[in-house]
Scaffold this motif. Structure first.
Motif, PDB file in Angstrom:
ATOM      1  N   ARG A 107       0.825  -1.212   0.000  1.00 14.75           N
ATOM      2  CA  ARG A 107       0.000   0.000   0.000  1.00 14.75           C
ATOM      3  C   ARG A 107       0.859   1.263   0.000  1.00 14.75           C
ATOM      4  NH1 ARG A 107      -2.105  -1.190   4.178  1.00 14.75           N
ATOM      5  NH2 ARG A 107      -4.048  -2.180   3.487  1.00 14.75           N
ATOM      6  N   ASP A 108       1.865   1.301   0.852  1.00 22.15           N
ATOM      7  CA  ASP A 108       2.735   2.478   0.946  1.00 22.15           C
ATOM      8  C   ASP A 108       3.535   2.658  -0.342  1.00 22.15           C
ATOM      9  OD1 ASP A 108       3.863   4.694   2.143  1.00 22.15           O
ATOM     10  OD2 ASP A 108       5.435   3.566   3.160  1.00 22.15           O
ATOM     11  N   THR A 109       3.957   1.556  -0.935  1.00 22.16           N
ATOM     12  CA  THR A 109       4.682   1.608  -2.206  1.00 22.16           C
ATOM     13  C   THR A 109       3.821   2.262  -3.278  1.00 22.16           C
ATOM     14  OG1 THR A 109       5.577  -0.556  -1.563  1.00 22.16           O
ATOM     15  CG2 THR A 109       6.073   0.235  -3.793  1.00 22.16           C
ATOM     16  N   VAL A 110       2.580   1.803  -3.383  1.00 24.28           N
ATOM     17  CA  VAL A 110       1.657   2.320  -4.399  1.00 24.28           C
ATOM     18  C   VAL A 110       1.355   3.792  -4.168  1.00 24.28           C
ATOM     19  CG1 VAL A 110      -0.718   2.165  -5.257  1.00 24.28           C
ATOM     20  CG2 VAL A 110       0.618   0.083  -4.885  1.00 24.28           C
ATOM     21  N   LYS A 111       1.027   4.147  -2.934  1.00 20.06           N
ATOM     22  CA  LYS A 111       0.629   5.523  -2.648  1.00 20.06           C
ATOM     23  C   LYS A 111       1.771   6.501  -2.923  1.00 20.06           C
ATOM     24  CE  LYS A 111      -2.331   8.092   0.432  1.00 20.06           C
ATOM     25  NZ  LYS A 111      -3.270   8.008   1.568  1.00 20.06           N
ATOM     26  N   THR A 112       2.994   6.084  -2.647  1.00 19.56           N
ATOM     27  CA  THR A 112       4.137   6.948  -2.922  1.00 19.56           C
ATOM     28  C   THR A 112       4.368   7.084  -4.424  1.00 19.56           C
ATOM     29  OG1 THR A 112       5.143   6.172  -0.858  1.00 19.56           O
ATOM     30  CG2 THR A 112       6.569   7.343  -2.388  1.00 19.56           C
ATOM     31  N   LEU A 113       4.283   5.978  -5.153  1.00 20.97           N
ATOM     32  CA  LEU A 113       4.476   6.013  -6.601  1.00 20.97           C
ATOM     33  C   LEU A 113       3.428   6.869  -7.293  1.00 20.97           C
ATOM     34  CD1 LEU A 113       5.327   2.246  -7.216  1.00 20.97           C
ATOM     35  CD2 LEU A 113       6.832   4.172  -7.799  1.00 20.97           C
ATOM     36  N   LEU A 114       2.216   6.933  -6.730  1.00 25.68           N
ATOM     37  CA  LEU A 114       1.125   7.689  -7.351  1.00 25.68           C
ATOM     38  C   LEU A 114       1.412   9.178  -7.461  1.00 25.68           C
ATOM     39  CD1 LEU A 114      -2.128   6.056  -5.908  1.00 25.68           C
ATOM     40  CD2 LEU A 114      -1.563   6.359  -8.323  1.00 25.68           C
ATOM     41  N   ARG A 115       2.354   9.672  -6.712  1.00 25.03           N
ATOM     42  CA  ARG A 115       2.684  11.091  -6.779  1.00 25.03           C
ATOM     43  C   ARG A 115       3.192  11.492  -8.167  1.00 25.03           C
ATOM     44  NH1 ARG A 115       3.499  13.683  -1.911  1.00 25.03           N
ATOM     45  NH2 ARG A 115       5.003  15.056  -2.932  1.00 25.03           N
ATOM     46  N   ASP A 116       3.866  10.553  -8.841  1.00 24.38           N
ATOM     47  CA  ASP A 116       4.525  10.909 -10.104  1.00 24.38           C
ATOM     48  C   ASP A 116       4.283   9.918 -11.224  1.00 24.38           C
ATOM     49  OD1 ASP A 116       6.281  13.162  -8.902  1.00 24.38           O
ATOM     50  OD2 ASP A 116       6.761  11.443  -7.645  1.00 24.38           O
ATOM     51  N   HIS A 117       3.369   8.939 -11.022  1.00 27.21           N
ATOM     52  CA  HIS A 117       3.219   7.877 -12.015  1.00 27.21           C
ATOM     53  C   HIS A 117       1.768   7.417 -12.137  1.00 27.21           C
ATOM     54  CE1 HIS A 117       7.252   7.585 -10.124  1.00 27.21           C
ATOM     55  NE2 HIS A 117       7.673   7.386 -11.365  1.00 27.21           N
ATOM     56  N   LYS A 118       1.471   6.769 -13.261  1.00 30.25           N
ATOM     57  CA  LYS A 118       0.238   6.008 -13.412  1.00 30.25           C
ATOM     58  C   LYS A 118       0.543   4.609 -12.890  1.00 30.25           C
ATOM     59  CE  LYS A 118      -0.408   8.450 -17.780  1.00 30.25           C
ATOM     60  NZ  LYS A 118      -0.382   8.286 -19.254  1.00 30.25           N
ATOM     61  N   VAL A 119      -0.162   4.168 -11.870  1.00 35.81           N
ATOM     62  CA  VAL A 119       0.254   2.967 -11.140  1.00 35.81           C
ATOM     63  C   VAL A 119      -0.731   1.810 -11.348  1.00 35.81           C
ATOM     64  CG1 VAL A 119       0.868   1.988  -8.902  1.00 35.81           C
ATOM     65  CG2 VAL A 119       1.413   4.382  -9.414  1.00 35.81           C
ATOM     66  N   TYR A 120      -0.169   0.661 -11.734  1.00 38.96           N
ATOM     67  CA  TYR A 120      -0.879  -0.605 -11.822  1.00 38.96           C
ATOM     68  C   TYR A 120      -0.237  -1.567 -10.824  1.00 38.96           C
ATOM     69  CZ  TYR A 120      -2.337   1.159 -16.454  1.00 38.96           C
ATOM     70  OH  TYR A 120      -2.833   1.919 -17.488  1.00 38.96           O
TER      71      TYR A 120
END
Length: 414
Positions: free
Chosen positions: A126-139
């Motif tokens: 969850r933390d990985t995804v939420k952090t990546l969402l700042r600068d990326h389109k996340v799957y």
């Protein structure tokens, strides 16, 4: 009969755990006359500790509904992109009414996070995804508990896992994609991209591999030693059991989640015992912030899933016993896995200094295999002071690891 006995025990404990939950509320709720009796705080704490030790933990939610970036709040919707019997491909899509922000988000690179299928649910990232969402389109890959998959769906092997990763990459589109694999999936992800490259298919722009067992001969850990010391028949005889009749996957052979959880706890029993004692003390002392932190951690940690027996046994044999990938001897559905075929994909490997699951050098071994990738397009990071989870979750991930991952992806995004 082990799985059936576990289910009977769980059913037997259920009334007591429900009673313990009710007792904890009765002796702690504001306005309850029981909360004013002498020692009520200790009684309530004891009840809640019993409840949390005995309760059944369901799969948590990702619970990512909004994202704040530079003072702006963006709604986030979880969407299913592709559904397969053993996995869902999810996208966390951000929304905004601001034309400038919308244009910026559309230009951000897509990232596929391949979550581990090794006991815990994908929500562990969850933390990985939420952090990546700042600068990326996340799957992200959201693996399905094998006990919930009917036997009519067929078996699921390590080869099938590799095929799933290939299908997900094609579905998103490899042309602009960056793939991040955390722990166990570093092996099938490297295999999938190697096979795609060997066939002449387009491959992702970059691979980010974090704390994975590419070559477990390097700095073997306690996990690796167990796989080496026990023969294959031992794993099948002791760790593989049929799913009981009260689940959709009745009869499917699995490595049950409760056995995996027992293995996790057995690695650090004193730490978990101390954590539960501290939780009791926090409740008695009224330290609700630390108590809530304990609940959040163990709600995730204690929620485990069953793994299909074919996949689990394949992984033990291919990755931990025979080391087929680093030896160049791994065939997936008749095709030889050759990482040297990868040429147009940048490679970043990340390891934790104190990782007790994937030792130092195990992930970095990917560089020696991916000889077709230019040296200028390869990078390795060792995260000082980090254990296994610290490289993809928590403060170290957000403040030390993520900025380097973000910059690496951005370098190969254009």
């Amino acid at each position: 009969m082990l799985y059936q006995m576990h289910e009977l025990g769980r059913a037997w404990m259920a009334p007591m755990t429900y009673w313990a939950e009710a007792g904890a509320r009765m002796f702690s709720a504001n306005g309850s006359w029981l909360s004013s009796v002498p020692g009520a705080n200790r009684i309530a704490a004891g009840y809640e500790l019993f409840y949390r030790v005995g309760k059944d933990y369901e799969k948590p939610e990702f619970d990512i509904h909004s994202l704040e970036v530079d003072g702006s709040v963006y709604p986030v919707i979880e969407r299913e992109v592709m559904v397969k019997p053993f996995c869902r491909l999810l996208r966390f899509k951000r929304y905004t009414d601001d034309a400038g922000n919308l244009h910026g988000m559309k230009g951000q690179p897509p990232v596929l996070v391949v979550a581990p299928l090794s006991g815990h649910h994908s929500t562990l990232l969850r933390d990985t995804v939420k952090t990546l969402l700042r600068d990326h389109k996340v799957y992200i890959t959201d693996w399905v508990d094998a006990r919930m998959v009917p036997t009519s769906a067929g078996p699921f092997s390590l080869d099938d896992y590799v095929g799933y990763v290939e299908d997900f990459i094609r579905e998103i589109g490899a042309e602009d994609l960056h793939v991040i694999s955390v722990c166990q999936p570093t092996v099938p992800v490297l295999a999938a991209v190697s096979l795609m490259a060997a066939r002449g298919e387009k491959t992702p722009r970059s691979l980010v591999m974090m704390g994975g067992p590419i070559d477990t001969r390097e700095s073997p850990t306690q996990v690796n030693d167990l796989a080496v010391d026990r023969p294959m028949w031992w794993f099948e005889a002791n760790l593989v059991h049929p799913v009981p009749a009260n689940y959709p996957g009745h009869g499917r052979r699995v490595y049950p989640g409760f056995l995996q959880h027992g293995g996790f706890v057995a690695m650090n029993p004193e730490r978990h015992a101390q954590s539960h004692w501290d939780f009791y003390q926090h409740l008695v002392q009224g330290d609700m912030e630390d108590a809530a932190s304990h609940r959040r951690f163990y709600d995730e940690y204690n929620a485990v899933l069953d793994m299909a027996a074919e996949y689990y046994l394949d992984t033990v044999r291919v990755v931990f016993k025979e080391h087929l990938l680093p030896r160049g001897l791994w065939d997936v559905k008749g095709e030889r896995v050759d990482p040297s075929a990868i040429s147009g994909t940048a490679l970043l490997t990340i390891e934790g200094e104190f990782d007790d699951i994937s030792g130092q050098g195990q992930t970095r071994a990917a560089h020696a295999l991916c000889t077709g990738v230019d040296a200028a397009s390869r990078q390795h990071i060792t995260v000082d002071g980090a254990g296994h989870y610290g490289i993809f979750s928590g403060r170290r991930w957000r403040e030390k690891v993520y900025p380097q991952v973000r910059d690496f992806i951005a370098r190969y995004a254009d």
